[in-house]
Design an enzyme around this catalytic site. Sequence first.
Site, PDB file in Angstrom:
ATOM      1  N   LYS A 285      -2.538  73.322  -1.352  1.00 34.11           N
ATOM      2  CA  LYS A 285      -3.977  73.638  -1.431  1.00 34.11           C
ATOM      3  C   LYS A 285      -4.729  73.248  -0.155  1.00 34.11           C
ATOM      4  O   LYS A 285      -5.924  73.524  -0.049  1.00 34.11           O
ATOM      5  CB  LYS A 285      -4.611  72.887  -2.617  1.00 34.11           C
ATOM      6  CG  LYS A 285      -3.928  73.094  -3.971  1.00 34.11           C
ATOM      7  CD  LYS A 285      -4.315  74.401  -4.590  1.00 34.11           C
ATOM      8  CE  LYS A 285      -3.802  74.612  -5.988  1.00 34.11           C
ATOM      9  NZ  LYS A 285      -4.428  73.816  -7.014  1.00 34.11           N
TER      10      LYS A 285
ATOM     11  N   GLU B  91     -17.989  72.370 -13.865  1.00 29.93           N
ATOM     12  CA  GLU B  91     -17.290  71.381 -13.025  1.00 29.93           C
ATOM     13  C   GLU B  91     -18.247  70.812 -11.980  1.00 29.93           C
ATOM     14  O   GLU B  91     -18.244  69.609 -11.708  1.00 29.93           O
ATOM     15  CB  GLU B  91     -16.092  72.035 -12.331  1.00 29.93           C
ATOM     16  CG  GLU B  91     -14.972  72.386 -13.296  1.00 29.93           C
ATOM     17  CD  GLU B  91     -13.833  73.141 -12.638  1.00 29.93           C
ATOM     18  OE1 GLU B  91     -12.686  72.938 -13.043  1.00 29.93           O
ATOM     19  OE2 GLU B  91     -14.078  73.941 -11.716  1.00 29.93           O
TER      20      GLU B  91
ATOM     21  N   ASP C 169     -10.695  66.092 -11.069  1.00 31.18           N
ATOM     22  CA  ASP C 169     -10.677  67.556 -11.169  1.00 31.18           C
ATOM     23  C   ASP C 169      -9.754  68.132 -10.099  1.00 31.18           C
ATOM     24  O   ASP C 169      -9.521  67.500  -9.058  1.00 31.18           O
ATOM     25  CB  ASP C 169     -12.112  68.100 -10.996  1.00 31.18           C
ATOM     26  CG  ASP C 169     -12.339  69.409 -11.732  1.00 31.18           C
ATOM     27  OD1 ASP C 169     -11.352  70.079 -12.098  1.00 31.18           O
ATOM     28  OD2 ASP C 169     -13.515  69.767 -11.943  1.00 31.18           O
TER      29      ASP C 169
ATOM     30  N   GLY D 138     -10.085  78.568 -12.487  1.00 36.02           N
ATOM     31  CA  GLY D 138     -10.088  78.638 -13.949  1.00 36.02           C
ATOM     32  C   GLY D 138     -11.427  79.093 -14.502  1.00 36.02           C
ATOM     33  O   GLY D 138     -11.687  78.956 -15.695  1.00 36.02           O
TER      34      GLY D 138
ATOM     35  N   ALA E 170      -8.551  71.541  -7.512  1.00 31.20           N
ATOM     36  CA  ALA E 170      -9.236  72.423  -6.557  1.00 31.20           C
ATOM     37  C   ALA E 170      -8.259  73.526  -6.159  1.00 31.20           C
ATOM     38  O   ALA E 170      -7.041  73.383  -6.321  1.00 31.20           O
ATOM     39  CB  ALA E 170      -9.691  71.653  -5.332  1.00 31.20           C
TER      40      ALA E 170
ATOM     41  N   THR F 175     -10.807  70.688 -15.084  1.00 28.03           N
ATOM     42  CA  THR F 175     -10.134  71.851 -15.673  1.00 28.03           C
ATOM     43  C   THR F 175      -8.964  72.259 -14.786  1.00 28.03           C
ATOM     44  O   THR F 175      -9.034  72.105 -13.569  1.00 28.03           O
ATOM     45  CB  THR F 175     -11.159  72.998 -15.769  1.00 28.03           C
ATOM     46  OG1 THR F 175     -12.248  72.549 -16.568  1.00 28.03           O
ATOM     47  CG2 THR F 175     -10.562  74.254 -16.401  1.00 28.03           C
ATOM     48  N   GLY F 176      -7.932  72.825 -15.415  1.00 27.51           N
ATOM     49  CA  GLY F 176      -6.806  73.353 -14.634  1.00 27.51           C
ATOM     50  C   GLY F 176      -5.517  72.643 -14.975  1.00 27.51           C
ATOM     51  O   GLY F 176      -5.503  71.654 -15.721  1.00 27.51           O
TER      52      GLY F 176
HETATM   53  C1  5RP Z   1     -10.950  75.551 -12.520  1.00 28.33           C
HETATM   54  C2  5RP Z   1     -10.665  74.894 -11.231  1.00 28.33           C
HETATM   55  C3  5RP Z   1      -9.348  74.205 -11.124  1.00 28.33           C
HETATM   56  O1  5RP Z   1      -9.574  72.846 -10.939  1.00 28.33           O
HETATM   57  C4  5RP Z   1      -8.596  74.793  -9.963  1.00 28.33           C
HETATM   58  O2  5RP Z   1      -8.438  76.182 -10.206  1.00 28.33           O
HETATM   59  C5  5RP Z   1      -7.225  74.133  -9.766  1.00 28.33           C
HETATM   60  O3  5RP Z   1      -6.398  74.424 -10.853  1.00 28.33           O
HETATM   61  P1  5RP Z   1      -4.872  74.009 -10.900  1.00 28.33           P
HETATM   62  O4  5RP Z   1      -4.822  72.512 -10.930  1.00 28.33           O
HETATM   63  O5  5RP Z   1      -4.353  74.666 -12.169  1.00 28.33           O
HETATM   64  O6  5RP Z   1      -4.196  74.562  -9.673  1.00 28.33           O
HETATM   65  O7  5RP Z   1     -11.442  74.886 -10.308  1.00 28.33           O
HETATM   66  O8  5RP Z   1     -12.162  76.264 -12.478  1.00 28.33           O
END
Ligand code: 5RP
Length: 236
Positions: free
Chosen positions: A130, A112, A90, A106, A92, A33-34
Site C-alpha cells: 500500500k 471512517e 483502520d 470498502g 488504508a 473497516t476492511g
Molecule cells: C474501507 C477502507 C479500508 O480500510 C481500506 O480499503 C483497506 O482495506 P483492506 O485492509 O481490506 O485492504 O478504507 O473503506
Amino acid sequence: MAQGNDPVKIMKQEVGKAAAAKVQSDSIVGLGTGSTTAYAIEYIGSRLKTGELKNIVGIPTSFQAEVLAKKYGIPLTTLDAVDSIDLAIDGADEVDPQKNLIKGGGAAHTREKVVDSLASVFIVVVDSGKLVDKLGSTFLLPVEVIPMAMAPAMRALKRLGGQPELRMGVKKAGPVVTDQGNLVIDVKFDTISDPANLEKTINNIPGVLENGLFVGVADVVLVGEIQDGKPVIKEM
Ligand code: 5RP
C-alpha cells in the site's frame, strides 16, 4: 487465528494484531473497516475474552465493523455517548511518505473520516504493497455522493481533471450503495500533487458527502512486510 500461506493475508493478520496489542484497558476505540482491521477487531476481542483487556468500548466505522465487534464480544457505543476517542485502528488503500492516505476501498470512508479524525491516536494498518510515493498512483479516489447529484458530480470531477466511474456491486446488480444509502464514484487522477487542496475542492462539489483523501489524520502507520519468508511489522 488460522494462518494460511498467502503472504498478503499473513501481513494483514500480523499488522492487525500489532495494532490491537496497542489498545489499553479503559479506553474508547475506533474500529475501522476492511480485511486488515478485521484482524485487529478479532484480536481485541480475544484480549477482552482472556481478561488481558478490560473496559473497552468500540465505535464502529461501518456496518462491517459493527458486525465483527459483536461477533468478537466488543461492547459498542456511539458518538452521542462519548466526548472523545482514545485510539482508532483502520486500514488504508494507499499511504504516501507524509502519512497521507487514500481510503474508501470498502466504501466506508465517510464514517471512517469522522471516527479516525476524532481519535487522539489514529493507527493505520497496511501491508507494504500500500506504500506509494504519490497518492493516486495505484488506487482510484473514492468519492461518496448523494444519488440525485451523481451526474453533475461526475461532470464536476471531470472538470477537475479526473476520470470518474460509478462503483458497481459485486454479487449485486447495480451500483454499490454505502451504509448511508449513497453512491461511490471512483476517480482516476493522473497525479495528486496537492492532496490537501484536492480533498477540500472535491468536498465543495454540491452533493458530495466525503472523499477518501485523509490528509494529516494518521499518527502512526504500521506496515506489515515479509522478510526472509517471515512477517515483520515496521512503523513508518
Ligand atoms: C474501507 C477502507 C479500508 O480500510 C481500506 O480499503 C483497506 O482495506 P483492506 O485492509 O481490506 O485492504 O478504507 O473503506
